[in-house]
Design an enzyme around this catalytic site. Sequence first.
Site, PDB file in Angstrom:
ATOM      1  N   THR A  27       4.128   1.530  -0.856  1.00  0.00           N
ATOM      2  CA  THR A  27       4.789   1.687  -2.278  1.00  0.00           C
ATOM      3  C   THR A  27       3.941   2.189  -3.245  1.00  0.00           C
ATOM      4  O   THR A  27       4.295   2.866  -4.020  1.00  0.00           O
ATOM      5  CB  THR A  27       5.294   0.106  -2.359  1.00  0.00           C
ATOM      6  OG1 THR A  27       6.157  -0.564  -1.460  1.00  0.00           O
ATOM      7  CG2 THR A  27       5.927   0.007  -3.735  1.00  0.00           C
ATOM      8  N   LYS A  35       6.972  -6.508  10.739  1.00  0.00           N
ATOM      9  CA  LYS A  35       6.306  -5.785   9.574  1.00  0.00           C
ATOM     10  C   LYS A  35       7.590  -5.129   8.774  1.00  0.00           C
ATOM     11  O   LYS A  35       7.296  -5.034   7.466  1.00  0.00           O
ATOM     12  CB  LYS A  35       5.379  -4.706   9.885  1.00  0.00           C
ATOM     13  CG  LYS A  35       4.757  -3.872   8.728  1.00  0.00           C
ATOM     14  CD  LYS A  35       3.735  -2.948   9.400  1.00  0.00           C
ATOM     15  CE  LYS A  35       3.340  -1.869   8.219  1.00  0.00           C
ATOM     16  NZ  LYS A  35       4.251  -0.875   7.689  1.00  0.00           N
ATOM     17  N   PHE A  60      -3.570  -0.474   7.117  1.00  0.00           N
ATOM     18  CA  PHE A  60      -4.166  -1.808   6.806  1.00  0.00           C
ATOM     19  C   PHE A  60      -5.203  -1.853   5.706  1.00  0.00           C
ATOM     20  O   PHE A  60      -5.003  -1.206   4.909  1.00  0.00           O
ATOM     21  CB  PHE A  60      -4.731  -2.380   8.226  1.00  0.00           C
ATOM     22  CG  PHE A  60      -3.630  -2.443   9.109  1.00  0.00           C
ATOM     23  CD1 PHE A  60      -2.344  -3.292   8.894  1.00  0.00           C
ATOM     24  CD2 PHE A  60      -3.644  -2.181  10.555  1.00  0.00           C
ATOM     25  CE1 PHE A  60      -1.284  -3.395   9.866  1.00  0.00           C
ATOM     26  CE2 PHE A  60      -2.811  -2.367  11.451  1.00  0.00           C
ATOM     27  CZ  PHE A  60      -1.462  -3.068  11.024  1.00  0.00           C
ATOM     28  N   TRP A 107       7.248  -0.635  -8.560  1.00  0.00           N
ATOM     29  CA  TRP A 107       8.137  -1.189  -7.612  1.00  0.00           C
ATOM     30  C   TRP A 107       9.411  -1.508  -8.381  1.00  0.00           C
ATOM     31  O   TRP A 107      10.400  -1.024  -7.830  1.00  0.00           O
ATOM     32  CB  TRP A 107       7.792  -2.850  -7.019  1.00  0.00           C
ATOM     33  CG  TRP A 107       8.784  -3.289  -5.948  1.00  0.00           C
ATOM     34  CD1 TRP A 107       8.762  -2.954  -4.602  1.00  0.00           C
ATOM     35  CD2 TRP A 107       9.712  -4.074  -6.177  1.00  0.00           C
ATOM     36  NE1 TRP A 107       9.823  -3.561  -4.128  1.00  0.00           N
ATOM     37  CE2 TRP A 107      10.361  -4.396  -5.083  1.00  0.00           C
ATOM     38  CE3 TRP A 107      10.203  -4.720  -7.294  1.00  0.00           C
ATOM     39  CZ2 TRP A 107      11.445  -5.143  -4.999  1.00  0.00           C
ATOM     40  CZ3 TRP A 107      11.214  -5.555  -7.465  1.00  0.00           C
ATOM     41  CH2 TRP A 107      12.050  -5.828  -6.190  1.00  0.00           C
ATOM     42  N   PHE A 157       3.847  -8.538  -9.181  1.00  0.00           N
ATOM     43  CA  PHE A 157       5.094  -9.485  -8.658  1.00  0.00           C
ATOM     44  C   PHE A 157       5.607 -10.160  -9.746  1.00  0.00           C
ATOM     45  O   PHE A 157       4.621 -10.419 -10.604  1.00  0.00           O
ATOM     46  CB  PHE A 157       4.555 -10.209  -7.667  1.00  0.00           C
ATOM     47  CG  PHE A 157       4.641  -9.808  -6.240  1.00  0.00           C
ATOM     48  CD1 PHE A 157       5.430 -10.178  -5.177  1.00  0.00           C
ATOM     49  CD2 PHE A 157       3.604  -8.878  -5.963  1.00  0.00           C
ATOM     50  CE1 PHE A 157       5.578  -9.275  -4.112  1.00  0.00           C
ATOM     51  CE2 PHE A 157       3.668  -8.038  -4.548  1.00  0.00           C
ATOM     52  CZ  PHE A 157       4.649  -8.727  -3.578  1.00  0.00           C
ATOM     53  N   ARG A 192       2.401   8.092   6.801  1.00  0.00           N
ATOM     54  CA  ARG A 192       2.900   8.127   8.297  1.00  0.00           C
ATOM     55  C   ARG A 192       4.300   7.716   8.616  1.00  0.00           C
ATOM     56  O   ARG A 192       4.817   7.113   7.527  1.00  0.00           O
ATOM     57  CB  ARG A 192       1.831   6.803   8.939  1.00  0.00           C
ATOM     58  CG  ARG A 192       0.483   7.207   8.983  1.00  0.00           C
ATOM     59  CD  ARG A 192      -0.175   5.797   9.619  1.00  0.00           C
ATOM     60  NE  ARG A 192      -0.254   4.759   8.797  1.00  0.00           N
ATOM     61  CZ  ARG A 192      -0.554   3.654   9.191  1.00  0.00           C
ATOM     62  NH1 ARG A 192      -0.934   3.496  10.412  1.00  0.00           N
ATOM     63  NH2 ARG A 192      -0.307   2.593   8.185  1.00  0.00           N
ATOM     64  N   ALA A 212      -3.317   1.298  12.852  1.00  0.00           N
ATOM     65  CA  ALA A 212      -4.820   1.419  12.322  1.00  0.00           C
ATOM     66  C   ALA A 212      -5.846   0.532  12.865  1.00  0.00           C
ATOM     67  O   ALA A 212      -6.965   0.548  12.853  1.00  0.00           O
ATOM     68  CB  ALA A 212      -4.720   1.213  10.680  1.00  0.00           C
ATOM     69  N   LYS A 239       0.689  -1.116   0.054  1.00  0.00           N
ATOM     70  CA  LYS A 239       0.149  -0.070  -0.030  1.00  0.00           C
ATOM     71  C   LYS A 239       0.680   1.245  -0.291  1.00  0.00           C
ATOM     72  O   LYS A 239       0.736   2.069  -0.841  1.00  0.00           O
ATOM     73  CB  LYS A 239      -0.941  -0.177   1.349  1.00  0.00           C
ATOM     74  CG  LYS A 239      -1.978   0.994   1.336  1.00  0.00           C
ATOM     75  CD  LYS A 239      -2.900   0.842   2.271  1.00  0.00           C
ATOM     76  CE  LYS A 239      -2.372   1.171   3.616  1.00  0.00           C
ATOM     77  NZ  LYS A 239      -2.001  -0.156   4.141  1.00  0.00           N
TER      78      LYS A 239
END
Length: 558
Positions: A75, A107, A303, A411, A383, A96, A275, A73
């Site tokens: 990214t 994480k 999230f 990415w 991916f 954030r 969150a 998210k």
Amino acid sequence: MGYLSDIEIARAATKRPILEIGAALGIPPEALLPFGHDKAKITADFIANIETRPAGKLILVTAINPTPAGEGKTTTTVGLGDGLNAIGKRAAVCIREASLGPCFGMKGGAAGGGRAQVVPMEDINLHFTGDFHAITSAHNLLAAMIDNHIYWGNELDIDPRRVTWRRVMDMNDRALREVVASLGGVSNGYPRQTGFDITVASEVMAILCLARDLEDLRARLGEIIIGYTRAKAPVTARDLKADGAMAVLLAQALLPNLVQTLEYTPAFVHGGPFANIAHGCNSVMATRTALRLADFVVTEAGFGADLGAEKFLDIKCRQAGLAPDAVVIVATVRALKMNGGVTKDALGSENVEAVRHGCANLGRHIANVKSFGLPVVVAINHFVTDTEAEVRAVQEFVAGHGSEAILCRHWAEGSAGITELATRVAEIAERGAAQFDFLYPDDMPLFEKMETIAKRIYRADEVVADASIRERLEVWEKAGYGHLPICMAKTQYSFTTDPARRGAPTGFPIPIREVRLAAGAGFIVAICGEIMTMPGLPRVPAAETIGFDARGEIHGLF
């Protein structure tokens, strides 16, 4: 073909001086408080002077429920900001700050990844500009003043058994969840049971992220309820005369931080409430400032959309007077396969049927966001293991739900890999299709607000709460807090309170274990199931692989 790690990509980046990044938004040098050459805070006077400017378009990035497969998210938020600038829009990013707890836990950091990152990545994921340390200090100052007041005669008649204000630290440490303080004799105070939460769960964090300015910050700090007297009357931080000193500690932390992406898009990285435990959004001051300086502002909510987006819309937008112009829901083929029942070790093999089955989770989020009157686009975060058939299955499913899914390669490719999404989002936002409305009105009773979220967003069939919880809500309503929104604290991994139930389940209960009045932040917290306000480290924490290499450079951050 090998890929560079996030930290290797970030370290190789050529950064522009932060004064140049500010100048691109029209921020003069005197309005920036530099922290070195690549990060700065924006002064309060400058922010106040631009408050009357028209606001740009606000784009909210959210996601399906997170899985161990990853969604990306942040990214995508960073990549979309770069993509909008690449197609000629004046864009900024609002995300954030990273908490040290998850950074050293499981994480990882919170600066994006690959070619879609904010830099300096190492600083952002570690101490940055010291905001979290200031929040920790302000929170614990109040805790110290509570115990000190009781020690020196307890003029306010605080009941030590009803002190609700715990201490915090910015680290995952399960050993501190429940502790006994003031042991060791009379000189150390009155022993009582208490505990620690993680800093990002602190009401002070939520207050800093919802405050409009320093005056509002101090007013909110004064409203914090720290416990109750023996007569069961609430005691506030203002009663303890702690609000002034707390505001002093937080004055600089309140100012938004400005950094840059790898492609020099201005990025406001400020605040970081969790969150699941809190409202999960960056600061109101950062978002509102960015909207006065850029034509498009891309921000994220923590999230999945059932937590972060719902709270962004029902708490942050309600308090800050914001309204998104478009919403992007991030999904990956890998995560959808996990929602479809595939184990993590089998995600590399094509499984179109599992993708279709897992899309039920995505469909639920699309419907939920649309119920707020907001247009939705799905970003498929690519991916290398994704197959054409799997991607096509997602796109066909989303089309059947009246939206569109766009494959994004930011990415690996940076802005060049996300221009299609940027173009479509800009078209939707500029068309003015949003008809935003809240999920529930201010005057709805508190328990009905909880039921509304549980039934309309989670698809539960009931909310289960003891009579004592319902009575407490009624007391708060009579005391004038009935208009406050609800912050549901539950697992991020599922629509239910069971983290193992993926997909889109229906017809389950939502048990409310506890309710907390966050009077300063301006919401009621409903703690559901077994959610923890102080996380623990995993069996193999990321901290085990973080250190310095032979050249004296940090390795292991991700």
